[in-house]
Design a protein around this motif. Structure first.
Motif, PDB file in Angstrom:
ATOM      1  N   ARG A  53       0.815  -1.211   0.000  1.00 55.40           N
ATOM      2  CA  ARG A  53       0.000   0.000   0.000  1.00 55.40           C
ATOM      3  C   ARG A  53       0.852   1.265   0.000  1.00 55.40           C
ATOM      4  O   ARG A  53       0.326   2.372  -0.073  1.00 55.40           O
ATOM      5  CB  ARG A  53      -0.921   0.015   1.225  1.00 55.40           C
ATOM      6  N   TRP A  54       2.181   1.107   0.109  1.00 48.56           N
ATOM      7  CA  TRP A  54       3.046   2.273   0.132  1.00 48.56           C
ATOM      8  C   TRP A  54       3.288   2.745  -1.290  1.00 48.56           C
ATOM      9  O   TRP A  54       3.534   1.958  -2.201  1.00 48.56           O
ATOM     10  CB  TRP A  54       4.395   1.931   0.779  1.00 48.56           C
ATOM     11  N   TYR A  55       3.289   4.041  -1.478  1.00 45.38           N
ATOM     12  CA  TYR A  55       3.548   4.600  -2.794  1.00 45.38           C
ATOM     13  C   TYR A  55       4.744   5.541  -2.685  1.00 45.38           C
ATOM     14  O   TYR A  55       4.587   6.721  -2.382  1.00 45.38           O
ATOM     15  CB  TYR A  55       2.313   5.322  -3.331  1.00 45.38           C
ATOM     16  N   ALA A  56       5.915   5.002  -2.903  1.00 39.37           N
ATOM     17  CA  ALA A  56       7.137   5.794  -2.758  1.00 39.37           C
ATOM     18  C   ALA A  56       7.391   6.606  -4.026  1.00 39.37           C
ATOM     19  O   ALA A  56       6.972   6.243  -5.122  1.00 39.37           O
ATOM     20  CB  ALA A  56       8.323   4.868  -2.476  1.00 39.37           C
ATOM     21  N   SER A  57       8.091   7.718  -3.858  1.00 37.94           N
ATOM     22  CA  SER A  57       8.508   8.495  -5.018  1.00 37.94           C
ATOM     23  C   SER A  57       9.592   7.729  -5.764  1.00 37.94           C
ATOM     24  O   SER A  57      10.211   6.805  -5.226  1.00 37.94           O
ATOM     25  CB  SER A  57       9.028   9.869  -4.581  1.00 37.94           C
ATOM     26  N   ASN A  58       9.828   8.104  -7.015  1.00 33.94           N
ATOM     27  CA  ASN A  58      10.847   7.401  -7.780  1.00 33.94           C
ATOM     28  C   ASN A  58      11.501   8.352  -8.775  1.00 33.94           C
ATOM     29  O   ASN A  58      11.190   9.550  -8.808  1.00 33.94           O
ATOM     30  CB  ASN A  58      10.260   6.175  -8.489  1.00 33.94           C
ATOM     31  N   LEU A  59      12.384   7.810  -9.606  1.00 32.88           N
ATOM     32  CA  LEU A  59      13.146   8.626 -10.555  1.00 32.88           C
ATOM     33  C   LEU A  59      12.811   8.292 -12.000  1.00 32.88           C
ATOM     34  O   LEU A  59      13.587   8.619 -12.902  1.00 32.88           O
ATOM     35  CB  LEU A  59      14.652   8.428 -10.319  1.00 32.88           C
ATOM     36  N   VAL A  60      11.681   7.622 -12.240  1.00 33.87           N
ATOM     37  CA  VAL A  60      11.349   7.228 -13.613  1.00 33.87           C
ATOM     38  C   VAL A  60      10.096   7.909 -14.153  1.00 33.87           C
ATOM     39  O   VAL A  60       9.700   7.662 -15.292  1.00 33.87           O
ATOM     40  CB  VAL A  60      11.204   5.699 -13.731  1.00 33.87           C
ATOM     41  N   GLY A  61       9.446   8.737 -13.361  1.00 37.14           N
ATOM     42  CA  GLY A  61       8.332   9.517 -13.860  1.00 37.14           C
ATOM     43  C   GLY A  61       7.023   8.779 -14.002  1.00 37.14           C
ATOM     44  O   GLY A  61       6.051   9.331 -14.530  1.00 37.14           O
ATOM     45  N   VAL A  62       6.961   7.527 -13.543  1.00 32.64           N
ATOM     46  CA  VAL A  62       5.718   6.754 -13.540  1.00 32.64           C
ATOM     47  C   VAL A  62       5.416   6.409 -12.093  1.00 32.64           C
ATOM     48  O   VAL A  62       6.260   5.816 -11.415  1.00 32.64           O
ATOM     49  CB  VAL A  62       5.840   5.465 -14.373  1.00 32.64           C
ATOM     50  N   PRO A  63       4.251   6.766 -11.565  1.00 34.24           N
ATOM     51  CA  PRO A  63       3.949   6.471 -10.162  1.00 34.24           C
ATOM     52  C   PRO A  63       4.144   4.994  -9.845  1.00 34.24           C
ATOM     53  O   PRO A  63       3.813   4.118 -10.656  1.00 34.24           O
ATOM     54  CB  PRO A  63       2.481   6.881 -10.030  1.00 34.24           C
ATOM     55  N   ALA A  64       4.684   4.727  -8.661  1.00 35.08           N
ATOM     56  CA  ALA A  64       4.964   3.343  -8.281  1.00 35.08           C
ATOM     57  C   ALA A  64       3.707   2.490  -8.308  1.00 35.08           C
ATOM     58  O   ALA A  64       3.751   1.312  -8.699  1.00 35.08           O
ATOM     59  CB  ALA A  64       5.589   3.314  -6.884  1.00 35.08           C
ATOM     60  N   ARG A  65       2.579   3.070  -7.907  1.00 35.24           N
ATOM     61  CA  ARG A  65       1.315   2.319  -7.915  1.00 35.24           C
ATOM     62  C   ARG A  65       0.973   1.850  -9.321  1.00 35.24           C
ATOM     63  O   ARG A  65       0.485   0.737  -9.516  1.00 35.24           O
ATOM     64  CB  ARG A  65       0.201   3.204  -7.355  1.00 35.24           C
ATOM     65  N   VAL A  66       1.231   2.692 -10.317  1.00 36.97           N
ATOM     66  CA  VAL A  66       0.973   2.327 -11.716  1.00 36.97           C
ATOM     67  C   VAL A  66       2.003   1.306 -12.192  1.00 36.97           C
ATOM     68  O   VAL A  66       1.662   0.313 -12.841  1.00 36.97           O
ATOM     69  CB  VAL A  66       0.993   3.584 -12.604  1.00 36.97           C
ATOM     70  N   LEU A  67       3.256   1.559 -11.869  1.00 39.28           N
ATOM     71  CA  LEU A  67       4.337   0.690 -12.320  1.00 39.28           C
ATOM     72  C   LEU A  67       4.164  -0.745 -11.821  1.00 39.28           C
ATOM     73  O   LEU A  67       4.551  -1.697 -12.496  1.00 39.28           O
ATOM     74  CB  LEU A  67       5.667   1.260 -11.840  1.00 39.28           C
ATOM     75  N   ALA A  68       3.576  -0.902 -10.645  1.00 42.77           N
ATOM     76  CA  ALA A  68       3.394  -2.228 -10.061  1.00 42.77           C
ATOM     77  C   ALA A  68       2.133  -2.924 -10.538  1.00 42.77           C
ATOM     78  O   ALA A  68       1.895  -4.078 -10.163  1.00 42.77           O
ATOM     79  CB  ALA A  68       3.360  -2.120  -8.533  1.00 42.77           C
TER      80      ALA A  68
END
Length: 281
Positions: free
Chosen positions: A12-27
């Protein structure tokens, strides 16, 4: 302590990242079905000379040599000559210089060891995907399991010498190589058909049932896949057939000739939720 919801669970955690796609979407399974290109911010721009050089290579073997030579110079990975070692102090001679190669070798020996923790920590930092397993399930935070993971991913033996920047280059080089292969083959595939063997699939299922063959599983933030169903069956009774987006691949066998992972025909890729075809070996 009583919990009213599951917001403290890692998935349920949504960490920031360096790829410009939200982690929730990426997963998500939606991203896997319709992937978009990923780039770690600043990596290509900081090393444009390397990628211009790679573009001039005749084949992947030559590109591999260029890549290894560049990282060796950029991060001081070359073993010193005898006369150079004599000029160093005792502490400098003993200093462990972390390298992308040592991390991959460590992962090949034990993905739940310190090298595996650093790799999972890099995925967490760059892509925002929080690990779900390291030695044991990483459930509610804080917990003893989380303490072990956090200690190992921060330990100086592997987490030094700008190791995250080395891994940024490894991922970017991998994506460059996959595009190069597609250009030469005249293909434009977005996925690799891979397999994963496991004896712990039941606890990873988030939708459907293994017995119905089609289901959705939640994989760790960095996972190993095999290139064939036969190889995957050596790692567990259940074999999962997965369509892995090429943009999620960190290492594939042809990328690094002679690398320890090549002998196992192992592909390292980002995890998350995957729709799979399950077979009982």
């Amino acid at each position: 302590m009583a919990y009213d919801d599951d917001t403290d669970l890692p998935h349920r955690w949504y960490a920031s990242n360096l790829v410009g796609v939200p982690a929730r979407v990426l997963a998500s399974t939606d991203f896997n079905a319709h992937p978009t290109a990923l780039a770690i911010a600043g990596t290509y721009e900081a090393h444009t000379a390397l990628f211009h050089l790679l573009d001039s290579s005749r084949d992947l073997n030559e590109a591999h040599d260029m890549f290894v030579h560049y990282l060796t110079l950029a991060f001081g990975l070359r073993k010193p000559e005898a006369h150079e070692a004599q000029a160093m102090g005792a502490a400098e001679q003993r200093r462990w210089r972390s390298s992308w190669r040592k991390l991959l070798q460590g992962w090949g020996m034990d993905s739940n060891g310190p090298a595996g923790a650093v790799l999972k920590g890099w995925v967490e930092s760059r892509f925002g995907l929080v690990p779900s397993f390291h030695k044991q399930p990483l459930l509610r935070f804080p917990s003893p399991a989380w303490v072990v993971y956090l200690q190992e991913k921060a330990a100086s033996r592997y987490n030094n010498n700008n190791i995250h920047q080395q891994l940024d280059l490894l991922y970017t080089y991998c994506q460059w190589a996959l595009r190069r292969i597609q250009q030469q083959d005249g293909t434009n595939a977005q996925h690799l058909r891979l397999w994963r063997g496991s004896n712990q699939c039941e606890e990873q299922v988030v939708a459907g049932r293994l017995q119905n063959r089609r289901c959705t599983v939640r994989l760790n933030n960095l996972v190993s896949f095999s290139l064939s169903q036969e190889d995957a069956s050596c790692f567990g009774d259940w074999v999962l057939e997965v369509q892995v987006p090429i943009v999620k691949v960190l290492v594939f066998p042809e990328l690094l000739p002679g690398q320890v992972l090549q002998g196992e025909q192992e592909v390292l890729a980002l995890g998350g939720d995957y729709e799979v075809m399950a077979r009982y070996a």
